[in-house]
Design a protein around this motif. Structure first.
Motif, short mmCIF file in Angstrom:
data_model
loop_
_atom_site.label_atom_id
_atom_site.label_comp_id
_atom_site.label_asym_id
_atom_site.label_seq_id
_atom_site.Cartn_x
_atom_site.Cartn_y
_atom_site.Cartn_z
N GLN A 53 0.84 -1.20 0.00
CA GLN A 53 0.00 0.00 0.00
C GLN A 53 0.88 1.26 0.00
OE1 GLN A 53 -2.25 0.79 3.58
NE2 GLN A 53 -3.91 1.72 2.41
N TYR A 56 2.09 2.07 -3.51
CA TYR A 56 1.06 2.71 -4.33
C TYR A 56 0.90 4.19 -3.97
CZ TYR A 56 -0.71 -1.52 -6.63
OH TYR A 56 -0.84 -2.64 -7.41
N ILE A 57 0.91 4.47 -2.66
CA ILE A 57 0.68 5.84 -2.21
C ILE A 57 1.88 6.73 -2.49
CG2 ILE A 57 0.31 7.29 -0.17
CD1 ILE A 57 -1.33 4.99 1.01
N GLY A 60 2.54 6.83 -6.34
CA GLY A 60 1.42 7.32 -7.15
C GLY A 60 1.00 6.40 -8.28
N PHE A 61 1.10 5.11 -8.08
CA PHE A 61 0.63 4.18 -9.11
C PHE A 61 -0.90 4.23 -9.19
CE2 PHE A 61 4.78 2.12 -8.50
CZ PHE A 61 5.14 1.90 -9.82
N THR A 62 -1.42 4.30 -10.39
CA THR A 62 -2.87 4.30 -10.59
C THR A 62 -3.35 3.00 -11.23
OG1 THR A 62 -2.61 5.40 -12.73
CG2 THR A 62 -2.96 6.81 -10.80
N LYS A 63 -2.42 2.13 -11.59
CA LYS A 63 -2.75 0.82 -12.15
C LYS A 63 -2.05 -0.25 -11.34
CE LYS A 63 -3.42 2.63 -16.83
NZ LYS A 63 -2.98 2.57 -18.24
N SER A 64 -2.59 -1.46 -11.40
CA SER A 64 -2.08 -2.54 -10.56
C SER A 64 -0.66 -2.96 -10.96
CB SER A 64 -3.01 -3.76 -10.66
OG SER A 64 -3.07 -4.22 -12.00
N LYS A 107 9.50 4.05 -11.93
CA LYS A 107 8.62 5.08 -11.37
C LYS A 107 9.42 6.08 -10.54
CE LYS A 107 4.38 6.62 -10.75
NZ LYS A 107 3.53 7.10 -11.88
N LYS A 111 9.69 10.11 -11.08
CA LYS A 111 9.45 11.10 -10.03
C LYS A 111 10.68 11.96 -9.79
CE LYS A 111 6.99 10.18 -6.36
NZ LYS A 111 5.77 10.95 -6.62
N HIS A 137 2.11 1.41 -17.79
CA HIS A 137 2.23 2.42 -16.74
C HIS A 137 2.86 3.72 -17.25
CE1 HIS A 137 1.07 0.16 -13.08
NE2 HIS A 137 1.46 -0.90 -13.77
#
Length: 252
Positions: A53, A56-57, A60-64, A107, A111, A137
């Motif tokens: 979790q 993801y937070i 900033g992943f918006t897809k699995s 990712k 960033k 992604h």
């Protein structure tokens, strides 16, 4: 005769009762052990869910993301990679084996606004799957998955099956190395060649992350690296499968 029979029955009854008590206590110990294991497993899984979790937070992943169970890198190891990459902002990252870690590192490069991941992958199917995930992604420009079949690699008097690493571009220096391959079933000390193949190209203060450092082979590999690369400082992170971090000092 009646007294004797009664005494015998009493003794048999006591014996049976003691045996029953012993069996009940044995079952109780088993149940307590199972409860402890269940509690430990629940805590372990909860920690991995927290780490996943967090990825993801924070990223900033918006897809699995791909699966992070079984042979794949665990979320807590991926979190260690992400934290280092975001804090240190490496420009060149080399990865041994592709997958969820490739997406995490790419990712981070996105960033950070700069940097590139070069992932060595010996399985063409997995290589293609990771490329597809990168495209899904929107991270393709931050990572190259390089098909690198396993081939003979000789160091000293020993030979391993390791990646054909000359597929890497002529990089000046490597800031970060993430090692999660080849699989252990490719041979004894399967990940050792990463040392002689890549460590000489580490930049000052470059870092190496080794997954699965709790395994016997990985412990032996670390010992061998310690003897051959004394300039690397070894520390460990508390991860599910073990995470060893080797850091190069400014001086070689």
């Amino acid at each position: 005769m009646i007294v004797y029979a009664a005494s015998l029955m009493y003794l048999v009854s006591v014996g049976l009762l003691l045996d029953l008590v012993h069996k009940v206590r044995r079952v109780q110990r088993i149940l307590v052990g199972l409860y402890d294991l269940t509690q430990e497993e629940s805590a372990r899984l909860f920690r991995q869910m927290e780490a996943l979790q967090g990825l993801y937070i924070e990223l900033g992943f918006t897809k699995s993301l791909p699966c992070t169970r079984g042979w794949a890198a665990s979320p807590d190891f991926l979190m260690e990679l992400a934290r280092h990459a975001l804090a240190e902002k490496p420009k060149v990252v080399v990865e041994c084996s592709s997958g969820a870690s490739t997406l995490i590192l790419a990712k981070c490069m996105q960033k950070n606004g700069a940097g590139k991941v070069y992932s060595l992958e010996h399985d063409p199917k997995y290589a293609q799957e990771t490329r597809a995930q990168l495209e899904r992604h929107g991270l393709s420009e931050y990572a190259d998955v390089l098909y690198a079949p396993l081939n003979s690699f000789t160091a000293g008097q020993d030979t391993w099956q390791w990646y054909v690493h000359d597929v890497l571009p002529p990089l000046a220096e490597i800031d970060m190395i993430a090692i999660d391959g080849p699989p252990k079933d490719t041979g004894k000390l399967a990940r050792y060649p990463a040392g002689p193949a890549l460590f000489p190209r580490l930049a000052p203060f470059g870092a190496v992350f080794l997954d699965d450092s709790k395994r016997e082979d990985e412990r032996a590999i670390l010992q061998r690296w310690k003897e051959e690369f004394p300039q690397l400082v070894e520390t460990h992170r508390d991860c599910e499968k073990g995470c060893a971090v080797l850091r190069l000092s400014a001086q070689r």
